[in-house]
Design a protein around this motif. Structure first.
Motif, short mmCIF file in Angstrom:
data_model
loop_
_atom_site.label_atom_id
_atom_site.label_comp_id
_atom_site.label_asym_id
_atom_site.label_seq_id
_atom_site.Cartn_x
_atom_site.Cartn_y
_atom_site.Cartn_z
N HIS A 1 -9.42 30.69 -49.36
CA HIS A 1 -10.96 31.14 -49.12
C HIS A 1 -11.24 32.17 -50.11
CE1 HIS A 1 -11.93 29.13 -45.59
NE2 HIS A 1 -10.62 29.32 -45.15
N VAL A 2 -10.43 32.20 -51.32
CA VAL A 2 -10.95 32.73 -52.58
C VAL A 2 -12.36 32.13 -53.19
CG1 VAL A 2 -10.37 33.53 -54.85
CG2 VAL A 2 -8.71 33.91 -53.11
N PRO A 3 -13.28 32.76 -53.24
CA PRO A 3 -14.53 32.28 -53.82
C PRO A 3 -14.31 32.03 -55.33
CG PRO A 3 -15.21 34.14 -52.76
CD PRO A 3 -13.76 34.12 -52.90
N VAL A 4 -14.28 30.47 -55.76
CA VAL A 4 -13.91 30.15 -57.12
C VAL A 4 -15.34 29.94 -57.98
CG1 VAL A 4 -11.43 29.72 -56.59
CG2 VAL A 4 -13.35 27.86 -56.16
N LEU A 5 -16.25 29.48 -57.14
CA LEU A 5 -17.53 28.83 -57.85
C LEU A 5 -18.72 29.80 -57.12
CD1 LEU A 5 -16.85 25.14 -58.59
CD2 LEU A 5 -16.61 27.03 -60.09
N THR A 6 -19.37 30.57 -57.51
CA THR A 6 -20.28 31.34 -56.85
C THR A 6 -21.47 30.39 -56.54
OG1 THR A 6 -21.39 31.82 -59.15
CG2 THR A 6 -19.79 33.43 -58.01
N ASN A 7 -21.82 29.22 -57.01
CA ASN A 7 -22.89 28.33 -56.72
C ASN A 7 -22.28 27.26 -56.16
OD1 ASN A 7 -21.57 27.22 -58.82
ND2 ASN A 7 -23.40 26.21 -59.87
N GLY A 8 -21.04 27.30 -55.50
CA GLY A 8 -20.49 26.20 -54.63
C GLY A 8 -21.05 26.05 -53.28
N PRO A 9 -20.37 25.02 -52.54
CA PRO A 9 -20.96 24.64 -51.48
C PRO A 9 -20.74 26.00 -50.23
CG PRO A 9 -19.00 23.48 -51.82
CD PRO A 9 -19.41 24.11 -53.18
N ILE A 10 -21.27 25.83 -49.23
CA ILE A 10 -21.12 26.70 -48.24
C ILE A 10 -19.75 26.49 -47.41
CG2 ILE A 10 -22.05 27.85 -46.01
CD1 ILE A 10 -24.89 27.58 -46.98
N CYS A 11 -18.98 27.37 -47.17
CA CYS A 11 -17.58 26.97 -46.68
C CYS A 11 -17.87 27.52 -45.27
CB CYS A 11 -16.62 27.99 -47.32
SG CYS A 11 -14.95 27.69 -46.29
N TYR A 12 -17.08 26.85 -44.03
CA TYR A 12 -17.10 27.27 -42.87
C TYR A 12 -17.01 28.65 -42.51
CZ TYR A 12 -12.04 26.67 -42.88
OH TYR A 12 -10.61 26.60 -42.97
N CYS A 13 -16.09 29.46 -43.50
CA CYS A 13 -16.13 30.95 -43.28
C CYS A 13 -17.18 31.53 -43.44
CB CYS A 13 -14.86 31.21 -44.14
SG CYS A 13 -15.48 31.52 -45.72
N GLY A 14 -18.08 31.14 -44.17
CA GLY A 14 -19.45 31.88 -44.20
C GLY A 14 -19.74 32.19 -45.89
N LEU A 15 -18.72 32.00 -46.66
CA LEU A 15 -19.09 32.36 -48.07
C LEU A 15 -19.31 31.04 -48.82
CD1 LEU A 15 -15.80 34.69 -48.65
CD2 LEU A 15 -18.10 35.54 -48.39
N ASN A 16 -19.84 31.18 -50.00
CA ASN A 16 -20.19 30.13 -50.75
C ASN A 16 -19.02 29.66 -51.88
OD1 ASN A 16 -22.93 31.21 -50.03
ND2 ASN A 16 -23.29 29.04 -50.92
N GLY A 17 -18.62 28.56 -52.13
CA GLY A 17 -17.75 28.18 -53.40
C GLY A 17 -16.24 28.44 -53.10
N CYS A 18 -15.76 28.69 -51.81
CA CYS A 18 -14.30 28.92 -51.57
C CYS A 18 -13.70 27.50 -52.12
CB CYS A 18 -13.90 29.08 -50.01
SG CYS A 18 -14.55 30.61 -49.31
N LEU A 19 -12.29 27.94 -52.65
CA LEU A 19 -11.43 27.05 -52.91
C LEU A 19 -11.33 25.91 -52.01
CD1 LEU A 19 -9.49 26.21 -55.28
CD2 LEU A 19 -7.58 27.33 -53.99
#
Length: 299
Positions: free
Chosen positions: A165-183
């Protein structure tokens, strides 16, 4: 030679083995998890299979050092409880350690499944002889484990760090954890499948197959996952400075050469650290890593 029971609990199945202190699986069995039937049902099933395994090897309960359990998290190793209503419905606050100890009379220890897989690889597999080991498991999801001097690394409150759940791409898809662009939201099998369906690919295997055939859409998807793994490598090597990064899981089994060379290339360019002492390697224990690592908890 000492022996123990190693158990690897996933959302759909449980793998259980009798393991010796050399990490050899003497006999193993798998059966459906059926978590929706409750923890008491599962404990009875585990107790049954423990008896089957030890009888087949002419071993008694008194001969065992204990039971090690690796379970899909969240888990609380200190309390011995599972808190995973997501992939293990019916198992929120499940007291699996207490219940197994009551049922078998054996010392029982619980850890996150990714941690025990990393422990198994560190002690018996691809990380042997290394003091700082990080393992990433790329399958349907993404698991991570950190081993330091032979021990599972813990963060605040004894919790399991989540490198997935480290965000690696700021414009990436929404993760189920609530952040965008998680690994995990980019490189795991379900994420690749989701991205592929937008272009008509059947699943993640189809995406990789068409990537190998030169399809531009598949190439875009897999290149995105490679970029994500490179960013993750940056975070890992500068934050933890491991001696080895072990890659495992179903995706890596078939596609290690998609990711490892790119990760190694970044490490070679990382001049602010002793990069000549960091390697990226493939896991060697396969699906046995969880059971072997779980048994190591009590061996």
């Amino acid at each position: 030679m000492h022996k123990a029971i190693g158990i690897d609990i996933g959302g759909t199945k449980i793998a259980i083995a009798l393991v010796d202190e050399a990490g050899t699986i003497l006999v193993r069995e798998t059966f459906p998890t059926e978590s929706e039937k409750g923890i008491a049902h599962t404990v009875k099933r585990i107790q049954y299979f423990i008896e089957e395994l030890i009888q087949s090897q002419h071993v008694s309960l008194a001969d065992l050092k204990g039971i090690g359990v690796g379970c899909a998290g969240p888990v609380n190793p200190k309390m011995g409880t599972v808190h995973n209503p997501f992939t293990l419905p019916g198992w929120d606050d499940a007291p699996i350690v207490n219940d197994l100890q009551q049922a078998t009379g054996l010392k029982t220890q619980l850890e996150n499944d990714a941690d025990v897989a990393a422990l198994g690889e560190s002690n018996i597999g691809a990380g042997q002889g290394k003091n700082r080991v990080i393992m990433l498991t790329l399958g349907t999801g993404l698991g991570s484990g950190i081993i330091s001097d032979g021990h599972i690394y813990r963060g605040s409150q004894g919790e399991h760090p989540e490198l997935g759940h480290v965000p690696v791409l700021t414009n990436g898809p929404i993760c189920y954890c609530g952040l965008n662009g998680c690994l995990e939201s980019i490189v795991c099998g379900s994420a690749i499948e989701k991205a592929g369906k937008e272009f008509g690919f059947a699943d993640s295997r189809d995406v990789f197959s068409q990537f190998n055939n030169g399809d531009p859409n598949a190439k875009s998807i897999i290149t995105n996952t490679i970029d994500a793994m490179i960013v993750a490598t940056q975070v890992i090597v500068y934050s933890y400075l491991p001696e080895v990064i072990i890659l495992g899981g179903g995706i890596i089994d078939d596609h290690i050469n998609v990711y490892a060379p790119a990760m190694r290339q970044f490490i070679e360019k990382a001049k602010m650290i002793p990069n000549d002492h960091i390697d990226v390697v493939k896991a060697t224990l396969g699906n046995n890593a969880g059971m072997v690592g779980a048994a190591q908890l009590v061996l």
